[in-house]
Structures are given as C-alpha cells and as structure tokens.
Design an enzyme around this catalytic site. Structure first.
Site, PDB file in Angstrom:
ATOM      1  N   GLY A  19       0.798  -1.231   0.000  1.00  0.00           N
ATOM      2  CA  GLY A  19       0.000   0.000   0.000  1.00  0.00           C
ATOM      3  C   GLY A  19       0.825   1.271   0.000  1.00  0.00           C
ATOM      4  O   GLY A  19       0.427   2.282   0.576  1.00  0.00           O
ATOM      5  N   LYS A  20       1.963   1.220  -0.685  1.00  0.00           N
ATOM      6  CA  LYS A  20       2.807   2.420  -0.750  1.00  0.00           C
ATOM      7  C   LYS A  20       2.096   3.566  -1.485  1.00  0.00           C
ATOM      8  O   LYS A  20       2.268   4.728  -1.159  1.00  0.00           O
ATOM      9  CB  LYS A  20       4.092   2.061  -1.508  1.00  0.00           C
ATOM     10  CG  LYS A  20       5.297   2.710  -0.917  1.00  0.00           C
ATOM     11  CD  LYS A  20       6.602   2.242  -1.508  1.00  0.00           C
ATOM     12  CE  LYS A  20       6.598   0.995  -2.312  1.00  0.00           C
ATOM     13  NZ  LYS A  20       7.113   1.109  -3.649  1.00  0.00           N
ATOM     14  N   GLY A  21       1.295   3.191  -2.494  1.00  0.00           N
ATOM     15  CA  GLY A  21       0.558   4.201  -3.262  1.00  0.00           C
ATOM     16  C   GLY A  21      -0.416   4.950  -2.367  1.00  0.00           C
ATOM     17  O   GLY A  21      -0.533   6.184  -2.446  1.00  0.00           O
ATOM     18  N   PRO A 216      12.500  -7.307   9.927  1.00  0.00           N
ATOM     19  CA  PRO A 216      12.486  -7.029   8.483  1.00  0.00           C
ATOM     20  C   PRO A 216      12.644  -5.537   8.188  1.00  0.00           C
ATOM     21  O   PRO A 216      13.361  -5.155   7.257  1.00  0.00           O
ATOM     22  CB  PRO A 216      11.113  -7.532   8.038  1.00  0.00           C
ATOM     23  CG  PRO A 216      10.689  -8.515   9.078  1.00  0.00           C
ATOM     24  CD  PRO A 216      11.311  -8.054  10.362  1.00  0.00           C
ATOM     25  N   GLN A 218      14.158  -3.302  10.116  1.00  0.00           N
ATOM     26  CA  GLN A 218      15.550  -2.918  10.403  1.00  0.00           C
ATOM     27  C   GLN A 218      16.445  -3.227   9.201  1.00  0.00           C
ATOM     28  O   GLN A 218      17.280  -2.419   8.811  1.00  0.00           O
ATOM     29  CB  GLN A 218      16.072  -3.689  11.610  1.00  0.00           C
ATOM     30  CG  GLN A 218      15.441  -3.285  12.932  1.00  0.00           C
ATOM     31  CD  GLN A 218      16.039  -4.106  14.074  1.00  0.00           C
ATOM     32  OE1 GLN A 218      17.243  -4.361  14.095  1.00  0.00           O
ATOM     33  NE2 GLN A 218      15.217  -4.505  15.018  1.00  0.00           N
ATOM     34  N   LYS A 249      12.200   0.319  19.513  1.00  0.00           N
ATOM     35  CA  LYS A 249      13.222  -0.492  18.860  1.00  0.00           C
ATOM     36  C   LYS A 249      13.539   0.075  17.472  1.00  0.00           C
ATOM     37  O   LYS A 249      14.712   0.240  17.100  1.00  0.00           O
ATOM     38  CB  LYS A 249      12.683  -1.915  18.702  1.00  0.00           C
ATOM     39  CG  LYS A 249      13.620  -2.975  19.199  1.00  0.00           C
ATOM     40  CD  LYS A 249      13.010  -4.308  18.874  1.00  0.00           C
ATOM     41  CE  LYS A 249      13.662  -5.415  19.652  1.00  0.00           C
ATOM     42  NZ  LYS A 249      12.958  -6.661  19.517  1.00  0.00           N
ATOM     43  N   CYS A 410     -16.618  -0.144 -22.129  1.00  0.00           N
ATOM     44  CA  CYS A 410     -15.705  -0.364 -23.247  1.00  0.00           C
ATOM     45  C   CYS A 410     -15.946  -1.732 -23.905  1.00  0.00           C
ATOM     46  O   CYS A 410     -16.907  -1.887 -24.654  1.00  0.00           O
ATOM     47  CB  CYS A 410     -14.269  -0.176 -22.777  1.00  0.00           C
ATOM     48  SG  CYS A 410     -13.171   0.186 -24.155  1.00  0.00           S
ATOM     49  N   GLY A 412     -17.128  -4.199 -22.526  1.00  0.00           N
ATOM     50  CA  GLY A 412     -18.445  -4.551 -22.000  1.00  0.00           C
ATOM     51  C   GLY A 412     -19.561  -3.948 -22.842  1.00  0.00           C
ATOM     52  O   GLY A 412     -20.618  -4.562 -23.034  1.00  0.00           O
ATOM     53  N   HIS A 537     -14.453   5.247 -20.387  1.00  0.00           N
ATOM     54  CA  HIS A 537     -14.226   4.694 -19.045  1.00  0.00           C
ATOM     55  C   HIS A 537     -14.486   5.776 -17.991  1.00  0.00           C
ATOM     56  O   HIS A 537     -13.538   6.417 -17.522  1.00  0.00           O
ATOM     57  CB  HIS A 537     -12.771   4.252 -18.895  1.00  0.00           C
ATOM     58  CG  HIS A 537     -12.395   3.074 -19.719  1.00  0.00           C
ATOM     59  ND1 HIS A 537     -12.344   1.802 -19.207  1.00  0.00           N
ATOM     60  CD2 HIS A 537     -12.022   2.976 -21.014  1.00  0.00           C
ATOM     61  CE1 HIS A 537     -11.966   0.955 -20.149  1.00  0.00           C
ATOM     62  NE2 HIS A 537     -11.756   1.646 -21.260  1.00  0.00           N
ATOM     63  N   GLU A 539     -14.976   5.556 -14.973  1.00  0.00           N
ATOM     64  CA  GLU A 539     -14.416   5.247 -13.647  1.00  0.00           C
ATOM     65  C   GLU A 539     -13.129   6.002 -13.353  1.00  0.00           C
ATOM     66  O   GLU A 539     -12.794   6.251 -12.201  1.00  0.00           O
ATOM     67  CB  GLU A 539     -14.175   3.734 -13.499  1.00  0.00           C
ATOM     68  CG  GLU A 539     -13.177   3.106 -14.466  1.00  0.00           C
ATOM     69  CD  GLU A 539     -13.807   2.676 -15.791  1.00  0.00           C
ATOM     70  OE1 GLU A 539     -14.960   3.078 -16.049  1.00  0.00           O
ATOM     71  OE2 GLU A 539     -13.147   1.960 -16.563  1.00  0.00           O
TER      72      GLU A 539
HETATM   73  N1  GLN Z   1     -10.560  -4.717 -26.712  1.00  0.00           N
HETATM   74  C1  GLN Z   1     -11.458  -3.654 -27.000  1.00  0.00           C
HETATM   75  C2  GLN Z   1     -10.888  -2.659 -27.985  1.00  0.00           C
HETATM   76  O1  GLN Z   1      -9.704  -2.596 -28.166  1.00  0.00           O
HETATM   77  C3  GLN Z   1     -11.921  -2.967 -25.720  1.00  0.00           C
HETATM   78  C4  GLN Z   1     -10.816  -2.336 -24.931  1.00  0.00           C
HETATM   79  C5  GLN Z   1     -11.195  -2.012 -23.502  1.00  0.00           C
HETATM   80  O2  GLN Z   1     -12.110  -2.601 -22.941  1.00  0.00           O
HETATM   81  N2  GLN Z   1     -10.458  -1.113 -22.883  1.00  0.00           N
HETATM   82  O3  GLN Z   1     -11.623  -1.903 -28.558  1.00  0.00           O
END
Ligand code: GLN
Length: 563
Positions: A19-21, A216, A218, A249, A410, A412, A537, A539
């Site tokens: 979890g360094k990030g 570890p 140390q 320690k 994407c 999906g 995307h 997200e």
């Molecule tokens: N493989 C698909 C494409 O290249 C979808 C890529 C993805 O889901 N990021 O279009």
C-alpha cells in the site's frame, strides 16, 4: 537555481504490495490540508516504456490519463537514423495514479510516470544521435542526470510547493538502484531542508510469540542506508496499531526519532489514512523537516481537513448493501479493475448504500444464470482478446432477458452490442472482429481509416476526448449536459453499419464523438430497463466525494432492483 519546490521521496521495504501508493497519496493529502500545491511522480523500475502493454493479471489495472503524451525519447541532437524520430503516445500509466487522483483530486500528466524503459531508451538513443560527443556513456551520470532532469522539470513547470516521488518496488532491487542513486544526488545538490525521505515497510505479527516483529524493517532501513539514504520518517504497515516497544526499537535501530515512526494499521476505509497520519502529527513533522509554513487553508471539498473527515465518516457509517455482479476475466489479483470497484463504491456511498462486488471469473463450464441470480445489477468489464467472451456475451443476454440493470464499460459495451444483435436482429455469431476476424456479422470492428494504420501500430484511441450527448437518453439524464469529456482506451468500434437496424429494434445511440462518426455509448430505449454501454471509461474520473454521474445512475437503478 533549484526550483522553489520541496521533494518528498517515498521508498518501500520488505515487500511490494503493502500500500505504498495509498501512503504516498495520504502524505500528499497532509500537504493539501495545509494549502500547498502538490503533485506526484511514480517511478516504475521495469523496462517497459509504458505500462500499456502489461497484462492486468500480473500488474493490476492500467490507469488512463486525460492527456496523451507524445514521448520523444531524444529531446535534441542530430538525427542519424530516420527511424529514431519515432515518438510514443503515452496515456496508459500505473494504477497508483488512480489512487493519487482519487485522494488528491488532481489530474497528472503521463510524464509523471517514469519507467526505467524510458530512461534507458532516451539515454541509448541520445548516444546514437551523438548527443554525448564521444564521451563514455554510463548509468552514473547519464541516466541519473536524466532522472533528475525529469523531476526538476516537473517541479519547475508546474510551479509546485511539494513534489512527492514514489519509487516502485522495494529497496534492494537491482533495477531500482539507479533511482535511489538519483535521489541521493538530488538531496546533495539541493539546499538543506528541500528533501524528505519516507520509507514504508511491513511489520509482521508473529502469532507464535504474540508479538510484532521489527527485524524485516531494520534490514530494509540498513539497505537504504547502504545506498546513502537515511529515512526521515518510517511508516510501518501492520495489522494493528504499532506496539510502543516496537516503536522504540525501530527508532533506536533505524536512527529515526520516535515521533517519526508512524503506525499504518489495516483500515476498512483507505480514505481514513490521512486522518490517522494527522493524529500522529506526521503533517507537522514533514513541514518541520522541509521548513514549510502552512498556507491559507482551502475550503474546497477536496483539500479541507474537516470536509475530508466528514467524508470518511460517511464511508464508515452502516449502510444497506447493493450487490453488483462483475463478469470478467482478470481476477487473479484484486487490483485488475480497481478504478471500477472504487467508482461503484463512490456512487453507492454517496446515495446511502454500500457495494458488495461479486467478481465472476468467466470460465467455460460456469453456470452464468446461477452466478447472476442474486445480483442487483451487472457491470460488464473492459478487456482485450478472446478468452471468456462468449460467457460475457451471455451475461449481457441475461441482463436483457431478466431486465437487470446493466452497465457495460468499453469491451463490455461492445459485447452488449454483439449480444443485442444476436438476440434481436437474429445475427447468429455476430461478434467483434477482434475476437472473430472472420465473423459474418462484424458488429464491432476497426474503422476503415484504422485498417491501414493497424500494421504500424498506434491505432489505440486514448485519453480524454469530447463527447456529444444526445438529449432524452440515460446518459444525458446522468450528466445533464450535451457535452462531456471522458477517457478512452480502445481500438474497436461499434459498427455504424448495423446501428440503423438496431435502432429499429430498441437500441438508442446516446453519445457520439465530435465528428458524429464514432458511437461513444449505446443504451436500451426502454423505461423499464436501465441498460447502458459506454465506449469510454467514466471510472477514471470518479472521486470519493464526487461520483461519476453514469455510475451513480447505474447504482440508482440497481437499488430500485434490489432483491
Ligand atoms: N478490446 C477492445 C478494444 O480494443 C476494448 C478495450 C477495452 O475494454 N479497454 O476496442
């Protein structure tokens, strides 16, 4: 003249994946609470020029930035070979940037992800172009100079108060040693109180002796010291809070004052970590080390301590569960879809729910109906290549059949379209040409203009792009505006040839690119079923205090469908 920016180096010891990030992002947050302008650089010591080609099973998700960087390995010099003039489009970077951006609310340029591959490629091509004028080219000083230059440029160009630099891997790895050497040189060259070193280690608990073990840590501090670096702060990952005698320690053996030995226990909500650091006065300590005086505190939601505290309380409170099925194929490690997992969580928590994600690893003999039975909604995941595709298409068919709220991202979204064409247009075997190049019905395909270029690579559509949203659609309902920008990472497209027929059977194109030629999202044109597929995307832009609009509406639909 050095830039007027302080540098905080974060290194890791004992093992990776502790979890360094999250620690780096949380330390950054402490500076934001004090009104400083900060940014983060992540160093990945592997030889890949960028992480775009890394398998998510091995390395976790690839984060996509808003900007696309045209990386030219040689900044100057006389070209000798024409082919050397090549540049690389980089927008796919390490997943830690997702963590940084969710914690810190800043968009970082892809040049903030430095890999050994970039450094060696630049050095070697520079030599080929005669940039070093016949001198012997060496790791020290040529590679280390290039690393320092990259860091100093970012600090200067972005007018930062503090730049945090996280070095991937663990101290003692051969491949990260040139970066540690560059850090050592920077400390020497910059004025006093311009650098701070934070070392993140693991303090395991031994069940047999009922004790936390400091050895570890140390050892890893010794390793760092042998590279000429003395940590100013030790951050110790452990299951529970650090025991006092262990702190003593570690302080004694690591040559660090006790107040700089910081506890980092397992947390249910990672966003709580900056608060835990504040409790241990880490922010004040770092400011003292770097001779920084807190600026006017910002009251923006992202940068204010009490706002952050309120947010963490919201995440920690008891909430009913909404259960999302995530059919996909990269489940060997938990980080493969981390931005999606987080975006779902942000969307749920901000409307009073908690997510329970059911990761469904699609295999040939899986009973998909049974797997999806208890899910309130389905998120069909992004991906590349043939494996698991038929099963994923079945999941989209199942969603249509039983009116389960569905969001396809994407790949999906592409497979949602293939499923629709099979089910409602009667196009048996409709597929993406990525999966079946000989399909009779290439409902997802490369664009004509991409077909020639594909030989030479560089066909990936990457980064943040403008999207025109159609009014009266689910996507418009979510974003409430006709123009948005979201991020892309794909080659294949929903084939416009089939869209006319699909529209007659109940598909709606809810957004396109600026030219109108590329379909950016599709959805079912029905009031009684929320089913959306986005080529983009969303997200990557979701924040814990500001969820992605389309994820928010997806969760809203799932809540309505709660079993
Ligand atoms: N493989 C698909 C494409 O290249 C979808 C890529 C993805 O889901 N990021 O279009």
């Amino acid at each position: 003249m050095p830039p007027d920016c302080k540098f905080v180096f974060v290194t890791g010891g004992v093992m990776s994946g502790i979890g360094k990030g999250v620690v780096t992002a949380s330390v950054g947050k402490l500076f934001q609470f004090r009104g400083f302008k900060i940014s983060v650089v992540k160093i990945d010591p592997y030889l890949n020029v960028d992480p775009g080609t890394l398998n998510p099973i091995e390395h976790g998700e690839c984060f996509v930035t808003e900007d696309v960087w045209d990386f030219k390995p040689v900044p100057g010099g006389q070209p000798i070979y024409e082919s050397d003039e090549k540049s690389y489009r980089i927008s796919e970077i390490d997943q830690d940037f997702g963590t940084y951006s969710r914690f810190l609310g800043i968009d970082m340029h892809p040049s903030h992800n430095i890999t050994s591959g970039q450094i060696y490629l630049s050095t070697i091509l520079s030599e080929r172009k005669g940039k070093f004028l016949g001198r012997t080219v060496q790791i020290i000083p040529h590679c280390t100079n290039m690393i320092k230059e990259r860091l100093l440029n970012i600090a200067q160009n972005e007018d930062l108060d503090v730049l945090l630099i996280e070095c991937g891997g663990t101290v003692g790895d051969l491949e990260s040693s040139i970066f540690l050497e560059a850090f050592r040189q920077l400390k020497l060259e910059l004025p006093k109180k311009y650098t701070a070193f934070v070392h993140v280690t693991l303090v395991p608990y031994s069940k047999a002796v009922g004790q936390q073990k400091s050895k570890p840590t140390q050892h890893s501090v010794k390793m760092l010291q042998s590279a000429g670096l003395q940590p100013d702060v030790l951050i110790c990952r452990s299951q529970t809070i650090l025991q006092e005698d262990i702190k003593n320690k570690l302080s004694l053996f690591s040559n660090i004052t006790k107040d700089a030995v910081i506890s980092n226990p397992d947390l249910e909500i990672i966003y709580e970590l900056p608060l835990l650091f504040e409790d241990q006065k880490l922010g004040d300590l770092l400011c003292e080390i770097l001779d920084l005086k807190a600026k006017l505190v910002s009251y923006s939601k992202v940068n204010n301590y009490s706002e952050w505290l309120k947010m963490v309380e919201m995440y920690k409170s008891e909430k009913p569960i909404v259960r999302i099925g995530m059919p996909g194929k990269y489940f060997n490690i938990s980080d493969s879809y981390i931005s999606i997992n987080d975006a779902l969580e942000h969307a749920a928590v901000n409307q009073g729910y908690k997510t329970e994600l059911k990761m469904i690893n699609i295999t040939e003999d899986l009973n998909i109906e049974k797997e999806l039975e208890d899910c309130d909604g389905i998120l069909l995941t992004p991906g590349f290549g043939e494996r698991a595709v038929e099963g994923m298409i079945k999941c989209a068919e199942y969603a249509m059949e039983f009116k389960i709220p569905f969001l396809g991202i994407c790949f999906g979204a592409q497979l949602f379209f293939a499923a629709f064409c099979r089910k409602y247009l009667g196009l048996k075997g409709a597929n993406s040409t990525e999966i079946d190049p000989k399909t009779k019905f290439p409902v997802v395909d490369l664009m004509e203009s991409q077909k020639d270029v594909s030989e030479k690579g560089g066909t990936m559509r990457l980064g943040g792009l403008k999207i025109k949203v159609e009014k009266g659609t689910r996507v418009f309902e979510a974003y409430k505006t006709e123009e948005i920008t979201e991020r892309f990472r794909h080659r294949y497209h929903i084939n416009t040839k089939y869209i006319g027929d699909a529209e007659k059977k109940g598909i709606k194109v809810s957004s396109r690119d600026e030219s109108g030629e590329i379909i950016n999202s599709i959805e079912l044109d029905r009031d009684d079923h929320w089913m959306v597929g986005t080529q983009f995307h969303p997200e990557f832009k979701s924040k814990p205090y500001k969820p992605s609009p389309i994820y928010f509406d997806f969760i809203k639909a799932c809540v309505k469908n709660k079993k």
